[in-house]
Design a protein around this motif. Structure first.
Motif: not given
Ligand code: SF4
Length: 240
Positions: A6-14, A220-224, A226-240
């Motif tokens: 879904n998103c390698p960056q999400l995988y990294k956070y988790r 890499p980040t992968k915007k989709s 799913l980002c709306d449900w992602c807890f890490f959106k506030t720290i994710c480089p794709a959204h900041n």
């Protein structure tokens, strides 16, 4: 593996950073229903009724709250919570008659070293072995079934379980069954050897991609959506 796809960056956070996440209502509801259905199959066949399931519900919820006291903040309206869980259990009884068959395993742990570097494991909600030896793998989902065209993606998880079981036990499961309690739908599929070998190839490829990402520390980040449900959106480089 799902997170990485879904998103390698999400995988990294988790998986790599192991950042804490607050419990989610949907995940906790899923846990509760799974616990009740697991307990239900510990009962004698004639006792596997909706009334028994509803009786098991408060104790299962109490156990869950004891192990996660933070749930008190998440679930403010206990009655509404139990009512919704009861409705999902009622939906289950419209899709299966658990008093008519015996289940062999609940929460069966399957594992395998795919390669020297990749260890794969998972827990099967339920695995039934018929007196004739045929194997059925069942997974409960408390949400709604996928839209038409997305069934294959949903079945991938069960094909991975089937692959692990096949490789460990030498028996090709006869049926994969996804039970969606949210909208009372069932997806069934009879796995073929070719499908399971294809699933193995996909798994190996994803495993290799994960290893490469770890070696290069490139996630890499992968915007989709799913980002709306992602807890890490506030720290994710794709959204900041
Ligand atoms: S917000 Fe979106 S892009 Fe960022 S980590 Fe989460 S899923 Fe990935």
């Amino acid at each position: 593996m799902n997170d990485f796809t879904n998103c390698p960056q999400l995988y990294k956070y988790r998986a790599i950073d192991q950042l804490p996440e607050p419990p989610s209502v949907d995940a906790e509801r899923g846990k509760l229903i799974h616990a009740v259905l697991e307990d239900l199959f510990e009962e004698r066949s004639e006792k596997r009724t909706l009334d028994t399931a509803l009786d098991l519900l408060p104790a299962a919820w109490k156990r869950q709250c004891e192990t996660q006291p933070e749930l008190a903040q998440l679930v403010l309206d206990q009655k509404e919570w139990i009512d919704r869980a009861s409705a999902l259990l009622a939906n289950y009884f419209e899709l299966e008659q658990p008093h008519t068959f015996e289940s062999t395993y609940r929460e069966l742990h399957l594992e395998k070293n795919v390669s020297e570097e990749i260890y794969l494991h998972g827990y099967v909600d339920r695995l039934d072995i018929a007196p004739t030896g045929e194997v059925r793998i069942v997974d409960y989902k408390t949400g709604k079934s996928p839209k038409p065209g997305w069934e294959e993606k949903a079945l991938f998880q069960l094909r991975v379980y089937a692959l692990l079981y096949w490789q460990n036990q030498g028996v090709l499961p006869r049926l994969l069954k996804l039970i969606y309690l949210g909208d009372r739908k069932v997806i069934e599929s009879s796995p073929t050897e070719a499908q399971l070998k294809s699933a193995e190839k996909i798994l190996t490829n994803i495993g290799q991609e994960i290893l490469t990402a770890i070696e290069t520390m490139h996630f890499p980040t992968k915007k989709s959506r799913l980002c709306d449900w992602c807890f890490f959106k506030t720290i994710c480089p794709a959204h900041n």
